[in-house]
Design a protein around this motif. Structure first.
Motif, PDB file in Angstrom:
ATOM      1  N   GLU A  54       0.832  -1.208   0.000  1.00 52.94           N
ATOM      2  CA  GLU A  54       0.000   0.000   0.000  1.00 52.94           C
ATOM      3  C   GLU A  54       0.873   1.268   0.000  1.00 52.94           C
ATOM      4  OE1 GLU A  54      -2.800  -0.444   3.199  1.00 52.94           O
ATOM      5  OE2 GLU A  54      -3.159   1.725   3.140  1.00 52.94           O
ATOM      6  N   ASP A  55       1.903   1.292   0.854  1.00 53.27           N
ATOM      7  CA  ASP A  55       2.780   2.463   0.943  1.00 53.27           C
ATOM      8  C   ASP A  55       3.574   2.637  -0.346  1.00 53.27           C
ATOM      9  OD1 ASP A  55       1.847   2.511   3.494  1.00 53.27           O
ATOM     10  OD2 ASP A  55       3.756   2.077   4.494  1.00 53.27           O
ATOM     11  N   ALA A  56       4.080   1.515  -0.869  1.00 50.28           N
ATOM     12  CA  ALA A  56       4.944   1.584  -2.052  1.00 50.28           C
ATOM     13  C   ALA A  56       4.144   1.999  -3.294  1.00 50.28           C
ATOM     14  CB  ALA A  56       5.625   0.238  -2.277  1.00 50.28           C
ATOM     15  N   VAL A  57       2.933   1.488  -3.427  1.00 52.05           N
ATOM     16  CA  VAL A  57       2.105   1.832  -4.590  1.00 52.05           C
ATOM     17  C   VAL A  57       1.711   3.306  -4.547  1.00 52.05           C
ATOM     18  CG1 VAL A  57      -0.162   1.424  -5.636  1.00 52.05           C
ATOM     19  CG2 VAL A  57       1.289  -0.512  -5.022  1.00 52.05           C
ATOM     20  N   ALA A  58       1.375   3.820  -3.354  1.00 55.85           N
ATOM     21  CA  ALA A  58       1.022   5.239  -3.229  1.00 55.85           C
ATOM     22  C   ALA A  58       2.215   6.093  -3.650  1.00 55.85           C
ATOM     23  CB  ALA A  58       0.610   5.550  -1.795  1.00 55.85           C
ATOM     24  N   ALA A  59       3.416   5.677  -3.265  1.00 59.03           N
ATOM     25  CA  ALA A  59       4.619   6.439  -3.629  1.00 59.03           C
ATOM     26  C   ALA A  59       4.887   6.338  -5.133  1.00 59.03           C
ATOM     27  CB  ALA A  59       5.817   5.920  -2.840  1.00 59.03           C
ATOM     28  N   ALA A  60       4.689   5.159  -5.706  1.00 56.71           N
ATOM     29  CA  ALA A  60       4.975   4.974  -7.137  1.00 56.71           C
ATOM     30  C   ALA A  60       4.098   5.890  -7.985  1.00 56.71           C
ATOM     31  CB  ALA A  60       4.767   3.511  -7.537  1.00 56.71           C
ATOM     32  N   ALA A  61       2.878   6.148  -7.515  1.00 53.40           N
ATOM     33  CA  ALA A  61       1.969   7.017  -8.267  1.00 53.40           C
ATOM     34  C   ALA A  61       2.493   8.451  -8.295  1.00 53.40           C
ATOM     35  CB  ALA A  61       0.580   6.963  -7.640  1.00 53.40           C
ATOM     36  N   LYS A  62       3.398   8.789  -7.344  1.00 53.88           N
ATOM     37  CA  LYS A  62       3.899  10.178  -7.267  1.00 53.88           C
ATOM     38  C   LYS A  62       5.349  10.287  -7.726  1.00 53.88           C
ATOM     39  CE  LYS A  62       2.235  10.481  -2.940  1.00 53.88           C
ATOM     40  NZ  LYS A  62       2.229  10.820  -1.597  1.00 53.88           N
ATOM     41  N   VAL A  63       5.834   9.256  -8.430  1.00 54.83           N
ATOM     42  CA  VAL A  63       7.264   9.212  -8.745  1.00 54.83           C
ATOM     43  C   VAL A  63       7.711  10.415  -9.591  1.00 54.83           C
ATOM     44  CG1 VAL A  63       7.053   7.732 -10.800  1.00 54.83           C
ATOM     45  CG2 VAL A  63       9.128   7.636  -9.419  1.00 54.83           C
ATOM     46  N   ALA A  64       6.797  10.967 -10.384  1.00 54.86           N
ATOM     47  CA  ALA A  64       7.159  12.094 -11.244  1.00 54.86           C
ATOM     48  C   ALA A  64       7.520  13.338 -10.432  1.00 54.86           C
ATOM     49  CB  ALA A  64       6.002  12.408 -12.200  1.00 54.86           C
ATOM     50  N   ASP A  65       7.112  13.382  -9.146  1.00 53.28           N
ATOM     51  CA  ASP A  65       7.410  14.556  -8.305  1.00 53.28           C
ATOM     52  C   ASP A  65       8.874  14.600  -7.857  1.00 53.28           C
ATOM     53  OD1 ASP A  65       4.742  14.860  -8.486  1.00 53.28           O
ATOM     54  OD2 ASP A  65       4.284  14.430  -6.369  1.00 53.28           O
ATOM     55  N   VAL A  66       9.598  13.484  -8.012  1.00 53.61           N
ATOM     56  CA  VAL A  66      10.958  13.432  -7.471  1.00 53.61           C
ATOM     57  C   VAL A  66      11.971  13.920  -8.507  1.00 53.61           C
ATOM     58  CG1 VAL A  66      12.740  11.906  -6.509  1.00 53.61           C
ATOM     59  CG2 VAL A  66      10.338  11.485  -6.005  1.00 53.61           C
ATOM     60  N   ASN A  67      12.893  14.757  -8.036  1.00 52.95           N
ATOM     61  CA  ASN A  67      13.992  15.202  -8.888  1.00 52.95           C
ATOM     62  C   ASN A  67      15.011  14.059  -8.955  1.00 52.95           C
ATOM     63  OD1 ASN A  67      16.319  16.275  -9.892  1.00 52.95           O
ATOM     64  ND2 ASN A  67      16.630  17.742  -8.218  1.00 52.95           N
ATOM     65  N   LEU A  68      15.195  13.513 -10.153  1.00 55.46           N
ATOM     66  CA  LEU A  68      16.052  12.320 -10.268  1.00 55.46           C
ATOM     67  C   LEU A  68      17.534  12.637 -10.058  1.00 55.46           C
ATOM     68  CD1 LEU A  68      14.302  10.229 -13.078  1.00 55.46           C
ATOM     69  CD2 LEU A  68      14.049  10.038 -10.599  1.00 55.46           C
ATOM     70  N   ASP A  69      17.865  13.927  -9.852  1.00 55.99           N
ATOM     71  CA  ASP A  69      19.253  14.282  -9.533  1.00 55.99           C
ATOM     72  C   ASP A  69      19.452  14.496  -8.027  1.00 55.99           C
ATOM     73  OD1 ASP A  69      20.115  14.232 -12.194  1.00 55.99           O
ATOM     74  OD2 ASP A  69      19.299  16.243 -12.527  1.00 55.99           O
ATOM     75  N   ASP A  70      18.409  14.291  -7.237  1.00 55.49           N
ATOM     76  CA  ASP A  70      18.516  14.470  -5.784  1.00 55.49           C
ATOM     77  C   ASP A  70      19.602  13.539  -5.222  1.00 55.49           C
ATOM     78  OD1 ASP A  70      18.170  14.389  -3.013  1.00 55.49           O
ATOM     79  OD2 ASP A  70      15.998  14.705  -3.158  1.00 55.49           O
ATOM     80  N   PRO A  71      20.645  14.091  -4.570  1.00 54.14           N
ATOM     81  CA  PRO A  71      21.744  13.240  -4.074  1.00 54.14           C
ATOM     82  C   PRO A  71      21.276  12.188  -3.058  1.00 54.14           C
ATOM     83  CG  PRO A  71      22.112  15.561  -3.478  1.00 54.14           C
ATOM     84  CD  PRO A  71      20.886  15.514  -4.341  1.00 54.14           C
ATOM     85  N   GLU A  72      20.162  12.452  -2.396  1.00 54.66           N
ATOM     86  CA  GLU A  72      19.661  11.462  -1.425  1.00 54.66           C
ATOM     87  C   GLU A  72      19.251  10.154  -2.100  1.00 54.66           C
ATOM     88  OE1 GLU A  72      17.050  13.727   1.417  1.00 54.66           O
ATOM     89  OE2 GLU A  72      16.977  11.689   2.270  1.00 54.66           O
ATOM     90  N   LEU A  73      19.019  10.212  -3.411  1.00 49.60           N
ATOM     91  CA  LEU A  73      18.676   8.974  -4.136  1.00 49.60           C
ATOM     92  C   LEU A  73      19.836   7.993  -4.122  1.00 49.60           C
ATOM     93  CD1 LEU A  73      16.824  10.140  -7.379  1.00 49.60           C
ATOM     94  CD2 LEU A  73      15.832   9.176  -5.321  1.00 49.60           C
ATOM     95  N   ARG A  74      21.059   8.504  -3.974  1.00 53.83           N
ATOM     96  CA  ARG A  74      22.243   7.662  -4.146  1.00 53.83           C
ATOM     97  C   ARG A  74      22.679   6.963  -2.861  1.00 53.83           C
ATOM     98  NH1 ARG A  74      21.040   6.989  -8.770  1.00 53.83           N
ATOM     99  NH2 ARG A  74      22.480   5.296  -8.389  1.00 53.83           N
ATOM    100  N   THR A  75      22.064   7.250  -1.718  1.00 50.32           N
ATOM    101  CA  THR A  75      22.550   6.648  -0.464  1.00 50.32           C
ATOM    102  C   THR A  75      22.211   5.149  -0.397  1.00 50.32           C
ATOM    103  OG1 THR A  75      20.515   7.066   0.765  1.00 50.32           O
ATOM    104  CG2 THR A  75      22.146   8.844   0.750  1.00 50.32           C
ATOM    105  N   GLU A  76      22.940   4.432   0.452  1.00 44.47           N
ATOM    106  CA  GLU A  76      22.688   2.995   0.597  1.00 44.47           C
ATOM    107  C   GLU A  76      21.314   2.732   1.205  1.00 44.47           C
ATOM    108  OE1 GLU A  76      25.273   1.557  -1.658  1.00 44.47           O
ATOM    109  OE2 GLU A  76      24.120   0.058  -0.567  1.00 44.47           O
ATOM    110  N   SER A  77      20.860   3.628   2.105  1.00 44.25           N
ATOM    111  CA  SER A  77      19.547   3.355   2.707  1.00 44.25           C
ATOM    112  C   SER A  77      18.445   3.522   1.665  1.00 44.25           C
ATOM    113  CB  SER A  77      19.300   4.215   3.947  1.00 44.25           C
ATOM    114  OG  SER A  77      19.439   5.561   3.605  1.00 44.25           O
ATOM    115  N   THR A  78      18.600   4.484   0.753  1.00 43.55           N
ATOM    116  CA  THR A  78      17.615   4.606  -0.328  1.00 43.55           C
ATOM    117  C   THR A  78      17.700   3.385  -1.246  1.00 43.55           C
ATOM    118  OG1 THR A  78      17.799   7.010  -0.239  1.00 43.55           O
ATOM    119  CG2 THR A  78      16.754   6.084  -2.187  1.00 43.55           C
TER     120      THR A  78
END
Ligand code: DC
Length: 210
Positions: A54-78
């Protein structure tokens, strides 16, 4: 339209290879892992659980809102959260059309596309013109990631942590039931354990140019 599919495990060098190939051929490049990372990051930021559909699907619907250059995307926890949301079939389904449409109509009128990920040659673009499956043993990948993150300053404890995380992610990515990481039947296998990126690039070029 030419499509090049590059698949492989975490920290195998597939992103670097894909970017170099895209620059060489003047093709568009899509790092599909960034899409799963964006979903994982949205779940973490909203305080959700990346293993809960449920949480993951809700997030996937909003994926276009994320800046794909955000450095936080690159961390191991992400990366770990990405690997968890990626095991949920509905999430994969939501991201599938975006990836296929990128391959069929690359942005800025480019004549081809390079997509890197886990299931590009098997599921997203099974008819890709060229498929490369890149791998390296897990210790080598952990060492590369370790040097990238810590230079020569890292401790053995930090190295062991990276190694354990990579093993866990490999296990999840290879053993999930939907679109697991595995080479397509007609993929060229490129083992990079003993090669640097220039050698890998040259080898990939000669495979593609036949
Ligand atoms: O390539 P990466 O490390 O940025 O990918 C992060 C996670 O996303 C990876 O552990 C599994 C998932 N992924 C996937 O399941 N399918 C893809 N095509 C790309 C990434």
């Amino acid at each position: 339209m030419t499509v090049i599919a590059i698949d492989g495990p975490a920290a195998s060098g597939k992103g670097t290879l894909a970017r170099k190939l895209a620059a060489h051929f003047d093709f568009a490049h899509l790092d599909t892992g960034a899409l799963y990372r964006a979903v994982g990051l949205l779940v973490l930021r909203s305080g959700g659980n990346p293993e809960k559909a449920e949480d993951a699907v809700a997030a996937a619907a909003k994926v276009a809102d994320v800046n794909l250059d955000d450095p936080e995307l690159r961390t191991e926890s992400t990366g770990a959260a990405a690997s968890k949301v990626a095991a949920i079939p509905e999430v994969r389904q939501i991201l599938l059309e975006y990836q296929r449409s990128f391959a069929a109509h690359p942005p800025r009128g480019k004549k081809g596309a390079v997509l890197d990920g886990r299931d590009i040659g098997t599921v997203i673009c099974p008819d890709a013109d060229h498929k490369i499956f890149i791998s390296a043993d897990v210790e080598t990948r952990a060492k590369r990631r370790f040097l990238e993150l810590f230079g020569t300053q890292g401790t053995n404890e930090e190295y062991q942590k990276i190694l354990a995380e990579l093993r866990e992610r490999d296990d999840r990515d290879m053993n999930r039931s939907t679109a697991p990481l595995k080479p397509a039947e007609n993929a060229h296998l490129l083992d990079t354990t003993n090669s640097d990126i220039e050698a890998v690039f040259e080898r990939a070029l000669s495979l593609i140019n036949g």
